[in-house]
Design a protein around this motif. Structure first.
Motif, PDB file in Angstrom:
ATOM      1  N   ASN A   1     -23.282 -51.176  82.825  1.00 12.83           N
ATOM      2  CA  ASN A   1     -23.004 -52.098  81.814  1.00 12.83           C
ATOM      3  C   ASN A   1     -24.350 -52.568  80.816  1.00 12.83           C
ATOM      4  N   ALA A   2     -25.127 -51.764  80.274  1.00 13.19           N
ATOM      5  CA  ALA A   2     -26.382 -52.031  79.711  1.00 13.19           C
ATOM      6  C   ALA A   2     -25.429 -52.127  78.198  1.00 13.19           C
ATOM      7  N   ALA A   3     -25.883 -52.939  77.286  1.00 11.72           N
ATOM      8  CA  ALA A   3     -25.205 -53.145  76.097  1.00 11.72           C
ATOM      9  C   ALA A   3     -25.902 -52.212  75.023  1.00 11.72           C
ATOM     10  N   THR A   4     -25.119 -50.995  75.328  1.00 14.86           N
ATOM     11  CA  THR A   4     -25.453 -49.950  74.098  1.00 14.86           C
ATOM     12  C   THR A   4     -24.352 -49.550  73.399  1.00 14.86           C
ATOM     13  N   THR A   5     -24.568 -48.612  72.159  1.00  9.97           N
ATOM     14  CA  THR A   5     -23.007 -48.349  71.331  1.00  9.97           C
ATOM     15  C   THR A   5     -22.065 -47.527  72.489  1.00  9.97           C
ATOM     16  N   MET A   6     -22.725 -46.908  73.654  1.00  9.89           N
ATOM     17  CA  MET A   6     -21.818 -45.975  74.426  1.00  9.89           C
ATOM     18  C   MET A   6     -20.937 -47.054  75.192  1.00  9.89           C
ATOM     19  N   ALA A   7     -21.472 -48.270  75.683  1.00 11.49           N
ATOM     20  CA  ALA A   7     -20.883 -49.066  76.572  1.00 11.49           C
ATOM     21  C   ALA A   7     -20.485 -50.392  76.122  1.00 11.49           C
TER      22      ALA A   7
ATOM     23  N   ASN B   1      -6.710 -51.499  89.233  1.00 10.76           N
ATOM     24  CA  ASN B   1      -5.528 -52.153  89.426  1.00 10.76           C
ATOM     25  C   ASN B   1      -4.629 -52.019  88.209  1.00 10.76           C
ATOM     26  N   GLY B   2      -5.179 -51.496  87.000  1.00 14.29           N
ATOM     27  CA  GLY B   2      -4.496 -51.473  85.797  1.00 14.29           C
ATOM     28  C   GLY B   2      -4.508 -52.565  84.968  1.00 14.29           C
ATOM     29  N   GLU B   3      -5.318 -53.533  85.201  1.00 17.34           N
ATOM     30  CA  GLU B   3      -5.656 -54.829  84.481  1.00 17.34           C
ATOM     31  C   GLU B   3      -6.777 -54.321  83.511  1.00 17.34           C
ATOM     32  N   VAL B   4      -6.683 -54.966  82.250  1.00 25.39           N
ATOM     33  CA  VAL B   4      -7.740 -54.717  81.307  1.00 25.39           C
ATOM     34  C   VAL B   4      -8.790 -56.099  81.302  1.00 25.39           C
ATOM     35  N   VAL B   5      -9.942 -55.866  81.612  1.00 25.29           N
ATOM     36  CA  VAL B   5     -10.777 -57.061  81.845  1.00 25.29           C
ATOM     37  C   VAL B   5     -12.081 -56.873  81.056  1.00 25.29           C
ATOM     38  N   ALA B   6     -12.658 -58.046  80.532  1.00 22.63           N
ATOM     39  CA  ALA B   6     -13.834 -57.963  79.646  1.00 22.63           C
ATOM     40  C   ALA B   6     -14.887 -58.122  80.772  1.00 22.63           C
ATOM     41  N   GLU B   7     -15.816 -57.443  80.314  1.00 24.05           N
ATOM     42  CA  GLU B   7     -17.010 -57.062  81.816  1.00 24.05           C
ATOM     43  C   GLU B   7     -18.153 -57.902  81.061  1.00 24.05           C
ATOM     44  N   GLN B   8     -19.027 -58.247  81.987  1.00 19.37           N
ATOM     45  CA  GLN B   8     -20.314 -58.900  81.621  1.00 19.37           C
ATOM     46  C   GLN B   8     -21.340 -57.669  81.115  1.00 19.37           C
ATOM     47  N   MET B   9     -22.124 -57.653  80.251  1.00 18.21           N
ATOM     48  CA  MET B   9     -22.971 -56.840  79.845  1.00 18.21           C
ATOM     49  C   MET B   9     -24.405 -57.333  79.839  1.00 18.21           C
ATOM     50  N   MET B  10     -25.489 -56.582  80.103  1.00 18.95           N
ATOM     51  CA  MET B  10     -26.956 -56.896  80.161  1.00 18.95           C
ATOM     52  C   MET B  10     -27.683 -56.278  78.895  1.00 18.95           C
ATOM     53  N   ASP B  11     -28.836 -57.053  78.567  1.00 18.95           N
ATOM     54  CA  ASP B  11     -29.723 -56.561  77.596  1.00 18.95           C
ATOM     55  C   ASP B  11     -30.387 -55.153  77.927  1.00 18.95           C
ATOM     56  N   VAL B  12     -30.083 -54.227  77.068  1.00 17.53           N
ATOM     57  CA  VAL B  12     -30.637 -52.719  77.515  1.00 17.53           C
ATOM     58  C   VAL B  12     -32.258 -52.678  77.751  1.00 17.53           C
ATOM     59  N   GLN B  13     -32.874 -53.683  77.269  1.00 20.41           N
ATOM     60  CA  GLN B  13     -34.228 -53.855  77.410  1.00 20.41           C
ATOM     61  C   GLN B  13     -34.667 -53.704  78.976  1.00 20.41           C
ATOM     62  N   HIS B  14     -33.902 -54.285  79.711  1.00 17.95           N
ATOM     63  CA  HIS B  14     -34.125 -54.430  81.275  1.00 17.95           C
ATOM     64  C   HIS B  14     -34.201 -53.009  81.660  1.00 17.95           C
ATOM     65  N   VAL B  15     -33.329 -52.097  81.055  1.00 15.15           N
ATOM     66  CA  VAL B  15     -33.280 -50.616  81.443  1.00 15.15           C
ATOM     67  C   VAL B  15     -34.491 -50.133  81.022  1.00 15.15           C
TER      68      VAL B  15
END
Length: 249
Positions: free
Chosen positions: A186-192, A203-217
């Motif tokens: 979950n790095a905040a890139t165009t792909m993710a 489980n079939g639910e749609v959930v908004a997920e936490q992202m992180m700044d790609v700089q850390h990668v």
């Protein structure tokens, strides 16, 4: 130039590749940036700390001659190679019964065959140069261990990259060649970035997920790259703390 270390980054036109280029440049590396989109590569170059130490090479990791040309030009320009970051990759999903062979082969060609071609050429250079050796970093994924729903092509290739990482490390020992896989979540890139708006869970639910700044990668890639060759991190995981991975599903 003799004391400057040299890296190749594939998929350097955006996202993790761009972030890694910026981080390595700040650390004083000379870098060959490689991807299909020339204009985006030039933009990455302009964002680096030392643009005069950047070589831009347009090409495609699935094209054998293009990859061979990348390594030839890099060594001709800089004199040696110390690092290859196999970062180029794509994702494709959907129920497996709806996936075309063409789409599966496209993902395999970029994520796995591209990693193989670049690893092969890097090992040739690392074995032939003086001093002998070098480092390979492969962009894996937490999907190399735990898949998301409807991700068979991507998950299969990332599991395979983990096997290639281990084999490369084992076979490279006697030549001072080491290999690391960085597994990113979950790095905040165009792909993710779409994960932040909601993605289906096991489980079939749609959930908004936490992202992180790609700089850390990028900073993590630069850290691994800076280790001496007698030290290896076989795998390193970096992810958004609250994303579903530990206990996913």
């Amino acid at each position: 130039m003799a004391n400057v270390k040299v890296a190749i980054i594939t998929g350097a036109s955006s996202g993790i590749g761009r972030s890694s280029a910026i981080a390595l440049s700040k650390a004083g590396w000379s870098i060959a940036l490689y991807a299909r989109r020339l204009e985006n590569l030039q933009e990455t170059k302009s964002l680096c700390a030392n643009p005069d130490q950047i070589l831009v090479v347009q090409g495609d990791v699935t094209d054998e001659e293009s990859v061979i040309n990348l390594f030839r030009r890099t060594v001709e320009h800089f004199g040696r190679l110390d690092l290859i970051f196999n970062n180029a990759g794509i994702s494709a999903g959907g129920p497996i019964e709806e996936l075309s062979l063409e789409k599966f082969q496209q993902v395999t060609s970029i994520n796995l065959v591209g990693t193989f071609l670049c690893t092969r050429e890097a090992v040739k250079v690392f074995k032939a140069q003086t001093p002998q050796g070098g480092r390979i970093i492969n962009n894996g994924s937490i999907s190399a261990y735990t898949p998301r729903p409807n991700s068979a092509p991507y998950t299969a290739t990332k599991h395979a990259v983990l096997g290639m990482t281990k084999s490369t490390l084992l076979d490279g020992r006697k030549y001072n060649i080491t290999c690391t896989q960085i597994d990113i979540g979950n790095a905040a890139t165009t792909m993710a970035i779409g994960h932040a708006g909601g993605i289906i869970q096991a489980n079939g639910e749609v959930v908004a997920e936490q992202m992180m700044d790609v700089q850390h990668v990028g900073d993590t890639v630069a850290y691994v790259a800076g280790l001496p060759l007698d030290v290896t991190m076989l795998t390193v995981n970096i992810m958004a703390t609250r994303m579903p991975f530990v206990g996913r599903g």
